[in-house]
Design a protein around this motif. Structure first.
Motif, PDB file in Angstrom:
ATOM      1  N   LYS A 185     -15.889  14.058  -4.205  1.00  0.00           N
ATOM      2  CA  LYS A 185     -15.713  14.791  -2.830  1.00  0.00           C
ATOM      3  C   LYS A 185     -15.323  13.636  -1.986  1.00  0.00           C
ATOM      4  CE  LYS A 185     -18.540  16.867   0.396  1.00  0.00           C
ATOM      5  NZ  LYS A 185     -19.421  18.164   0.841  1.00  0.00           N
ATOM      6  N   THR A 186     -16.256  13.040  -1.576  1.00  0.00           N
ATOM      7  CA  THR A 186     -16.111  11.743  -0.560  1.00  0.00           C
ATOM      8  C   THR A 186     -15.837  10.283  -0.917  1.00  0.00           C
ATOM      9  OG1 THR A 186     -18.157  12.938   0.299  1.00  0.00           O
ATOM     10  CG2 THR A 186     -17.483  11.124   1.453  1.00  0.00           C
ATOM     11  N   GLY A 187     -16.256   9.980  -2.231  1.00  0.00           N
ATOM     12  CA  GLY A 187     -16.137   8.637  -2.557  1.00  0.00           C
ATOM     13  C   GLY A 187     -14.673   8.405  -2.761  1.00  0.00           C
ATOM     14  N   ALA A 188     -13.906   9.270  -3.775  1.00  0.00           N
ATOM     15  CA  ALA A 188     -12.596   8.865  -4.108  1.00  0.00           C
ATOM     16  C   ALA A 188     -11.732   8.489  -2.844  1.00  0.00           C
ATOM     17  CB  ALA A 188     -12.077  10.258  -5.028  1.00  0.00           C
ATOM     18  N   LEU A 189     -11.652   9.499  -1.747  1.00  0.00           N
ATOM     19  CA  LEU A 189     -11.005   9.119  -0.726  1.00  0.00           C
ATOM     20  C   LEU A 189     -11.189   7.605  -0.080  1.00  0.00           C
ATOM     21  CD1 LEU A 189      -8.471  10.732   0.063  1.00  0.00           C
ATOM     22  CD2 LEU A 189      -9.660  11.773   1.868  1.00  0.00           C
ATOM     23  N   ILE A 190     -12.495   7.368  -0.050  1.00  0.00           N
ATOM     24  CA  ILE A 190     -12.987   6.012   0.750  1.00  0.00           C
ATOM     25  C   ILE A 190     -12.419   4.740  -0.502  1.00  0.00           C
ATOM     26  CG2 ILE A 190     -14.936   4.677   1.278  1.00  0.00           C
ATOM     27  CD1 ILE A 190     -16.228   7.138   2.294  1.00  0.00           C
ATOM     28  N   ALA A 191     -12.554   5.078  -1.364  1.00  0.00           N
ATOM     29  CA  ALA A 191     -12.236   4.221  -2.546  1.00  0.00           C
ATOM     30  C   ALA A 191     -10.750   3.651  -2.335  1.00  0.00           C
ATOM     31  CB  ALA A 191     -12.682   4.523  -4.115  1.00  0.00           C
ATOM     32  N   VAL A 192      -9.955   4.700  -2.446  1.00  0.00           N
ATOM     33  CA  VAL A 192      -8.615   4.596  -2.473  1.00  0.00           C
ATOM     34  C   VAL A 192      -8.113   3.868  -1.144  1.00  0.00           C
ATOM     35  CG1 VAL A 192      -7.604   6.768  -1.688  1.00  0.00           C
ATOM     36  CG2 VAL A 192      -6.292   5.446  -3.170  1.00  0.00           C
ATOM     37  N   SER A 193      -8.913   4.296  -0.033  1.00  0.00           N
ATOM     38  CA  SER A 193      -8.538   3.598   1.180  1.00  0.00           C
ATOM     39  C   SER A 193      -8.929   2.084   1.212  1.00  0.00           C
ATOM     40  CB  SER A 193      -9.693   3.866   2.250  1.00  0.00           C
ATOM     41  OG  SER A 193      -9.667   5.220   2.695  1.00  0.00           O
ATOM     42  N   CYS A 194      -9.805   1.696   0.273  1.00  0.00           N
ATOM     43  CA  CYS A 194      -9.914  -0.069   0.097  1.00  0.00           C
ATOM     44  C   CYS A 194      -8.930  -0.531  -0.629  1.00  0.00           C
ATOM     45  CB  CYS A 194     -11.139  -0.193  -0.219  1.00  0.00           C
ATOM     46  SG  CYS A 194     -12.670   0.250   0.865  1.00  0.00           S
ATOM     47  N   ARG A 195      -8.679   0.336  -1.702  1.00  0.00           N
ATOM     48  CA  ARG A 195      -7.823  -0.230  -2.868  1.00  0.00           C
ATOM     49  C   ARG A 195      -6.428  -0.229  -2.413  1.00  0.00           C
ATOM     50  NH1 ARG A 195      -9.851   3.592  -6.125  1.00  0.00           N
ATOM     51  NH2 ARG A 195      -7.808   4.474  -6.516  1.00  0.00           N
ATOM     52  N   PHE A 196      -5.903   0.545  -1.549  1.00  0.00           N
ATOM     53  CA  PHE A 196      -4.555   0.410  -0.666  1.00  0.00           C
ATOM     54  C   PHE A 196      -4.488  -0.840  -0.242  1.00  0.00           C
ATOM     55  CE2 PHE A 196      -2.452   4.754   0.915  1.00  0.00           C
ATOM     56  CZ  PHE A 196      -2.518   5.285  -0.529  1.00  0.00           C
ATOM     57  N   GLY A 197      -5.324  -1.690   0.101  1.00  0.00           N
ATOM     58  CA  GLY A 197      -5.097  -3.073   0.805  1.00  0.00           C
ATOM     59  C   GLY A 197      -4.476  -3.722  -0.465  1.00  0.00           C
ATOM     60  N   ALA A 198      -5.141  -3.768  -1.666  1.00  0.00           N
ATOM     61  CA  ALA A 198      -4.741  -4.534  -2.815  1.00  0.00           C
ATOM     62  C   ALA A 198      -3.328  -4.268  -3.117  1.00  0.00           C
ATOM     63  CB  ALA A 198      -5.763  -4.270  -3.945  1.00  0.00           C
ATOM     64  N   TYR A 199      -3.151  -2.774  -3.189  1.00  0.00           N
ATOM     65  CA  TYR A 199      -1.811  -2.125  -3.584  1.00  0.00           C
ATOM     66  C   TYR A 199      -0.603  -2.940  -2.730  1.00  0.00           C
ATOM     67  CZ  TYR A 199      -4.702   0.818  -6.432  1.00  0.00           C
ATOM     68  OH  TYR A 199      -5.642   1.396  -7.342  1.00  0.00           O
ATOM     69  N   LEU A 200      -0.959  -2.701  -1.528  1.00  0.00           N
ATOM     70  CA  LEU A 200       0.181  -3.132  -0.571  1.00  0.00           C
ATOM     71  C   LEU A 200       0.406  -4.733  -0.717  1.00  0.00           C
ATOM     72  CD1 LEU A 200      -1.235  -1.357   2.734  1.00  0.00           C
ATOM     73  CD2 LEU A 200       1.217  -0.986   1.825  1.00  0.00           C
ATOM     74  N   ALA A 201      -0.788  -5.378  -1.266  1.00  0.00           N
ATOM     75  CA  ALA A 201      -0.385  -6.815  -1.366  1.00  0.00           C
ATOM     76  C   ALA A 201       0.090  -7.116  -2.712  1.00  0.00           C
ATOM     77  CB  ALA A 201      -1.813  -7.424  -0.916  1.00  0.00           C
ATOM     78  N   GLN A 202       0.135  -6.204  -3.464  1.00  0.00           N
ATOM     79  CA  GLN A 202       0.450  -6.525  -4.917  1.00  0.00           C
ATOM     80  C   GLN A 202      -0.578  -7.447  -5.494  1.00  0.00           C
ATOM     81  OE1 GLN A 202       4.812  -6.716  -3.914  1.00  0.00           O
ATOM     82  NE2 GLN A 202       5.050  -5.664  -6.102  1.00  0.00           N
ATOM     83  N   ALA A 203      -1.665  -7.369  -5.228  1.00  0.00           N
ATOM     84  CA  ALA A 203      -2.866  -8.307  -5.561  1.00  0.00           C
ATOM     85  C   ALA A 203      -3.274  -8.181  -6.953  1.00  0.00           C
ATOM     86  CB  ALA A 203      -4.045  -8.152  -4.698  1.00  0.00           C
ATOM     87  N   GLY A 204      -4.027  -9.109  -7.658  1.00  0.00           N
ATOM     88  CA  GLY A 204      -4.345  -9.171  -9.111  1.00  0.00           C
ATOM     89  C   GLY A 204      -5.338  -8.249  -9.243  1.00  0.00           C
ATOM     90  N   GLN A 205      -5.628  -7.938 -10.728  1.00  0.00           N
ATOM     91  CA  GLN A 205      -6.919  -7.041 -11.112  1.00  0.00           C
ATOM     92  C   GLN A 205      -8.262  -7.438 -10.354  1.00  0.00           C
ATOM     93  OE1 GLN A 205      -5.426  -4.370 -12.600  1.00  0.00           O
ATOM     94  NE2 GLN A 205      -7.488  -3.505 -11.887  1.00  0.00           N
ATOM     95  N   PRO A 206      -8.417  -8.816 -10.516  1.00  0.00           N
ATOM     96  CA  PRO A 206     -10.023  -9.052  -9.962  1.00  0.00           C
ATOM     97  C   PRO A 206      -9.939  -8.785  -8.639  1.00  0.00           C
ATOM     98  CG  PRO A 206      -8.919 -10.961 -11.066  1.00  0.00           C
ATOM     99  CD  PRO A 206      -7.772 -10.032 -10.953  1.00  0.00           C
ATOM    100  N   GLU A 207      -9.232  -8.889  -7.696  1.00  0.00           N
ATOM    101  CA  GLU A 207      -9.346  -8.532  -6.426  1.00  0.00           C
ATOM    102  C   GLU A 207      -9.311  -7.020  -6.130  1.00  0.00           C
ATOM    103  OE1 GLU A 207      -6.954 -10.501  -7.307  1.00  0.00           O
ATOM    104  OE2 GLU A 207      -7.406 -12.481  -6.278  1.00  0.00           O
ATOM    105  N   THR A 208      -8.404  -6.168  -6.920  1.00  0.00           N
ATOM    106  CA  THR A 208      -8.531  -4.969  -6.787  1.00  0.00           C
ATOM    107  C   THR A 208      -9.894  -4.218  -7.183  1.00  0.00           C
ATOM    108  OG1 THR A 208      -6.246  -4.744  -7.504  1.00  0.00           O
ATOM    109  CG2 THR A 208      -7.131  -2.757  -7.655  1.00  0.00           C
ATOM    110  N   ASP A 209     -10.269  -4.898  -8.400  1.00  0.00           N
ATOM    111  CA  ASP A 209     -11.688  -4.391  -8.864  1.00  0.00           C
ATOM    112  C   ASP A 209     -12.897  -4.614  -7.849  1.00  0.00           C
ATOM    113  OD1 ASP A 209     -10.358  -3.577 -11.224  1.00  0.00           O
ATOM    114  OD2 ASP A 209     -10.987  -5.317 -12.356  1.00  0.00           O
TER     115      ASP A 209
END
Ligand code: GRG
Length: 299
Positions: A185-209
């Protein structure tokens, strides 16, 4: 620790301006209905709020020097989803709340039908923002942003968590489900907010994780502090009615762990979250400060 001495005003201002821009009604065609739907969208989405989710996207993207123009747009799309969820959550069919962000909720200010439509419109607009080339020049990156936000907000994310939460009020979900409910309910949106930084940067898996681990911990801590504020905060502090969880028989972390246990659990999660950022050293400080803010927040 208050929001004003932790959050960077320049970023917050840019987020507000982006939201204002995204929610500006095209001049044509002129119609009272279009005027009303934009008025309702703007009423709820430009009504204050901490802007935590887009702020996290910007800070996560800053780790990789992603242009702010991209991270502010992408984060604002997440904020639109968040605002829709609050409008729908406050409806008589759900929490039936008349106060949000310190003022009347959408269905009180307008009416139920307008509030439903304003939520729907914010939800759909979010995906239009992400699909636009102004968000990122690489089509594959935009596709990842769209699909990841859809997963975080949909039936296996926020909406699924909301359904479980509603069922828990009628005693149909077990107390042990609390962590799962909140992570969706709350965590998924907060988590994707942070992962968006890695997706925008096309960062590697360790940074995304690493960002996912950080986000999972702060997301859970955020929910625990929300439960604590519901028990010990005031409407003047939080801008919404308190004591709602007990009134609605909602299972919370405070029920499960007690007030002291809940505070200890939140503190441990925040320490773990900061550990997860080690891979970004020495650039992790701004995100670490947000983690500390979540622990001490009063609104
Ligand atoms: C209706 C599909 C649907 C989902 C609703 C997010 C949510 C799911 C309900 C909100 C109810 C609630 C109080 C949840 C606790 C955590 C939370 C999301 C609090 C509000 O977020 P903040 O504190 O709010 O970031 P501001 O106003 O600062 O943006």
């Amino acid at each position: 620790m208050t929001q004003s001495n932790v959050f960077d005003t320049e970023i917050l201002t840019a987020i507000e301006q982006q939201l204002d821009h995204l929610l500006t009604r095209p001049a044509q065609p002129a119609a009272a209905g279009l005027e009303r739907i934009y008025a309702a969208m703007r009423y709820s989405a430009l009504a204050g709020g901490k802007r935590l989710r887009p702020y996290l996207t910007v800070l996560a993207a800053d780790l990789f020097d992603v242009p702010r123009s991209q991270s502010i747009r992408a984060g604002s799309a997440i904020e639109l989803i968040h605002c829709y969820s609050l409008i729908h959550d406050d409806l008589p069919a759900m929490d039936d709340s008349d106060l949000r962000r310190g003022r009347a909720t959408s269905h009180i200010e307008f009416d139920d039908a307008t509030a439903v439509l304003a939520g729907d419109a914010l939800l759909t607009e979010a995906f239009a923002v992400l699909a636009d080339a102004a968000t990122h020049p690489v089509p594959e990156v935009r596709t990842i942003l769209v699909s990841q936000l859809a997963m975080a907000a949909g039936p296996m994310g926020m909406v699924g968590g909301q359904m479980m939460d509603i069922m828990a009020e009628t005693g149909m979900a077990a107390a042990e489900d609390i962590a799962l409910i909140q992570s969706l309910k709350t965590g998924a949106l907060i988590a994707v907010s942070c992962r968006f930084g890695a997706y925008l940067a096309q960062a590697g898996q360790p940074e995304t994780d690493a960002l996912q681990r950080f986000a999972a911990d702060i997301g859970l801590a955020f929910q625990i502090t929300d439960d604590l504020l519901d028990v010990s905060g005031s409407a003047a502090q939080t801008g919404k009615p308190t004591g709602q969880d007990a009134m609605n028989s909602k299972p919370t972390f405070v029920d499960l762990l007690g007030e002291t246990g809940a505070r200890e659990k939140a503190a441990t999660l925040i320490e773990d979250a900061k550990q997860a950022l080690a891979v970004f050293s020495p650039r992790q400080e701004p995100l670490a400060r947000i983690a500390d803010f979540i622990l001490s927040r009063q609104s």
